[in-house]
Design an enzyme around this catalytic site. Structure first.
Site, PDB file in Angstrom:
ATOM      1  N   ARG A 146      40.851  43.299  37.527  1.00  0.00           N
ATOM      2  CA  ARG A 146      42.012  43.563  36.684  1.00  0.00           C
ATOM      3  C   ARG A 146      41.875  44.918  35.999  1.00  0.00           C
ATOM      4  O   ARG A 146      40.775  45.486  35.911  1.00  0.00           O
ATOM      5  CB  ARG A 146      42.160  42.476  35.617  1.00  0.00           C
ATOM      6  CG  ARG A 146      42.276  41.055  36.165  1.00  0.00           C
ATOM      7  CD  ARG A 146      42.323  40.052  35.031  1.00  0.00           C
ATOM      8  NE  ARG A 146      42.468  38.682  35.511  1.00  0.00           N
ATOM      9  CZ  ARG A 146      41.451  37.868  35.772  1.00  0.00           C
ATOM     10  NH1 ARG A 146      40.196  38.297  35.601  1.00  0.00           N
ATOM     11  NH2 ARG A 146      41.655  36.635  36.192  1.00  0.00           N
ATOM     12  N   LYS A 170      38.789  37.309  31.890  1.00  0.00           N
ATOM     13  CA  LYS A 170      39.516  36.568  30.869  1.00  0.00           C
ATOM     14  C   LYS A 170      38.599  35.584  30.169  1.00  0.00           C
ATOM     15  O   LYS A 170      37.759  34.942  30.797  1.00  0.00           O
ATOM     16  CB  LYS A 170      40.700  35.822  31.502  1.00  0.00           C
ATOM     17  CG  LYS A 170      41.848  36.726  31.934  1.00  0.00           C
ATOM     18  CD  LYS A 170      43.022  35.910  32.435  1.00  0.00           C
ATOM     19  CE  LYS A 170      44.212  36.796  32.780  1.00  0.00           C
ATOM     20  NZ  LYS A 170      45.369  36.007  33.252  1.00  0.00           N
ATOM     21  N   HIS A 241      47.882  46.675  39.107  1.00  0.00           N
ATOM     22  CA  HIS A 241      47.762  45.308  39.605  1.00  0.00           C
ATOM     23  C   HIS A 241      48.100  45.208  41.092  1.00  0.00           C
ATOM     24  O   HIS A 241      47.702  44.245  41.752  1.00  0.00           O
ATOM     25  CB  HIS A 241      48.671  44.371  38.802  1.00  0.00           C
ATOM     26  CG  HIS A 241      48.044  43.052  38.507  1.00  0.00           C
ATOM     27  ND1 HIS A 241      46.900  42.911  37.737  1.00  0.00           N
ATOM     28  CD2 HIS A 241      48.373  41.800  38.890  1.00  0.00           C
ATOM     29  CE1 HIS A 241      46.577  41.632  37.655  1.00  0.00           C
ATOM     30  NE2 HIS A 241      47.452  40.933  38.354  1.00  0.00           N
ATOM     31  N   ARG A 244      45.066  44.810  43.131  1.00  0.00           N
ATOM     32  CA  ARG A 244      44.524  43.448  43.109  1.00  0.00           C
ATOM     33  C   ARG A 244      45.255  42.567  44.129  1.00  0.00           C
ATOM     34  O   ARG A 244      44.625  41.819  44.879  1.00  0.00           O
ATOM     35  CB  ARG A 244      44.660  42.888  41.697  1.00  0.00           C
ATOM     36  CG  ARG A 244      44.086  41.491  41.468  1.00  0.00           C
ATOM     37  CD  ARG A 244      44.099  41.193  39.967  1.00  0.00           C
ATOM     38  NE  ARG A 244      43.850  39.814  39.634  1.00  0.00           N
ATOM     39  CZ  ARG A 244      42.643  39.271  39.485  1.00  0.00           C
ATOM     40  NH1 ARG A 244      41.564  40.020  39.690  1.00  0.00           N
ATOM     41  NH2 ARG A 244      42.494  38.008  39.145  1.00  0.00           N
ATOM     42  N   HIS A 267      39.773  33.713  39.350  1.00  0.00           N
ATOM     43  CA  HIS A 267      40.776  32.689  39.059  1.00  0.00           C
ATOM     44  C   HIS A 267      40.073  31.373  38.724  1.00  0.00           C
ATOM     45  O   HIS A 267      39.205  30.922  39.467  1.00  0.00           O
ATOM     46  CB  HIS A 267      41.691  32.456  40.262  1.00  0.00           C
ATOM     47  CG  HIS A 267      42.670  33.558  40.495  1.00  0.00           C
ATOM     48  ND1 HIS A 267      43.310  33.770  41.702  1.00  0.00           N
ATOM     49  CD2 HIS A 267      43.139  34.533  39.660  1.00  0.00           C
ATOM     50  CE1 HIS A 267      44.111  34.816  41.610  1.00  0.00           C
ATOM     51  NE2 HIS A 267      44.024  35.287  40.384  1.00  0.00           N
ATOM     52  N   TYR A 276      48.561  33.977  47.698  1.00  0.00           N
ATOM     53  CA  TYR A 276      48.326  35.031  48.679  1.00  0.00           C
ATOM     54  C   TYR A 276      48.368  34.493  50.104  1.00  0.00           C
ATOM     55  O   TYR A 276      48.633  35.243  51.045  1.00  0.00           O
ATOM     56  CB  TYR A 276      46.985  35.722  48.386  1.00  0.00           C
ATOM     57  CG  TYR A 276      46.995  36.422  47.053  1.00  0.00           C
ATOM     58  CD1 TYR A 276      47.739  37.580  46.860  1.00  0.00           C
ATOM     59  CD2 TYR A 276      46.292  35.910  45.969  1.00  0.00           C
ATOM     60  CE1 TYR A 276      47.778  38.213  45.623  1.00  0.00           C
ATOM     61  CE2 TYR A 276      46.319  36.531  44.727  1.00  0.00           C
ATOM     62  CZ  TYR A 276      47.067  37.683  44.568  1.00  0.00           C
ATOM     63  OH  TYR A 276      47.108  38.309  43.339  1.00  0.00           O
TER      64      TYR A 276
END
Length: 295
Positions: A146, A170, A241, A244, A267, A276
């Site tokens: 990210r 995150k 992004h 990514r 994730h 995806y």
């Protein structure tokens, strides 16, 4: 008084859950809309909030034209907020538990083809700034990290000999992301030859630094990418992004294991990664329709 509970909840999310500033801001915005609605309807106590009140609030948001995705996120916020209040013995029943989830249309993320990515990566010139920009874009594409993770990387976080970068994602979750030998060599050259040229003081440990010798901001990196979007002539909306999305799409198109891609992207839920596979399926379907002789 309700605003006090909101502040307590945000503090809980920050300290106990370790959420990022962006996530905290989203929660606070959703709850601000909620508390404003309660105030406008003269509801001063959470004891007077039942499921019907929440349904009317969601209807109010829908009538304002908010997207299904935003409303779905708001409903999730309400459920989590009232669950917190229940655990704190502030309320006796969670009125949000019966809210019906709104299923919004998931937009497939925009990505670049391999050919377009090649054009973009070859756009920077051979100046120190151009070599830096080429290297940071190569890292974005090679790792799928990210924007916030890229600008937080320190020199000590890279190990080009072993071929990995340590990133903090995150919720301050740390993970190791592999890089190719090709990108490792670019990083070695950047650190040894380019970065010292850009560096103004010795106390900056950021890996990627601006022409002023400072670490990149999110906005600064966004402007850099938009500059090369324009210079490349690629007619797509390219953001940090996009790298990514392209990283994940290209890996899955070439047969990468979904769990491995999930791990690399950081994730927590594999369903987030599965979008995806939809891109790959969509692309196959489009090619089928275009080339099958009996259309």
């Amino acid at each position: 008084m309700i605003d006090v509970y909101v502040d307590e909840y945000i503090t809980f999310l920050k300290i106990e859950k370790g959420l990022s500033s962006a996530s905290l801001s989203s929660y606070r915005q959703d709850l601000k809309h909620y508390t404003n609605y309660l105030a406008d309807n003269n509801i001063k106590s959470l004891d007077n909030v039942d499921t019907e009140v929440l349904i009317q609030f969601i209807k109010f948001l829908t009538d304002k034209g908010l997207s299904a995705q935003t409303i779905s996120r708001t409903q999730s916020t309400l459920r989590n907020f009232h669950h917190f209040l229940l655990n704190q013995n502030i309320i006796e029943v969670n009125p949000a538990v019966k809210l019906t989830a709104v299923r919004g249309e998931k937009k497939l993320p925009e990505y670049l083809t391999i050919e377009e990515m090649e054009i973009l990566l070859n756009t920077p010139d051979a100046s120190p700034a151009g070599l830096r920009d080429n290297t940071l874009m190569e890292v974005l594409y090679a790792s799928g990290i990210r924007v916030s993770e890229l600008i937080s990387i320190k020199r000590a976080d890279i190990n080009t000999e072993m071929g990995f970068i340590r990133v903090s994602g995150k919720g301050s979750k740390e993970r190791i992301v592999p890089i190719t030998d090709f990108v490792a060599k670019k990083l070695d050259h950047y650190v040894a030859e380019v970065r010292p040229y850009l560096l103004k003081t010795d106390d900056n440990d950021d890996l990627f630094i601006t022409n002023r010798g400072r670490g990149f901001t999110r906005q600064g990196l966004w402007k850099t990418i938009k500059k090369y979007e324009l210079l490349s002539g690629i007619r797509k909306n390219i953001t940090p992004h996009t790298f990514r999305h392209s990283f994940a799409t290209h890996l899955i198109e070439n047969g990468a294991d979904l769990r491995a891609v999930q791990e690399m992207l950081g994730h927590s839920d594999i369903s987030t990664t599965q979008i995806y596979t939809q891109i790959s399926t969509t692309k196959i379907r489009e090619m089928y329709k275009q080339f099958h002789p009996r259309k």
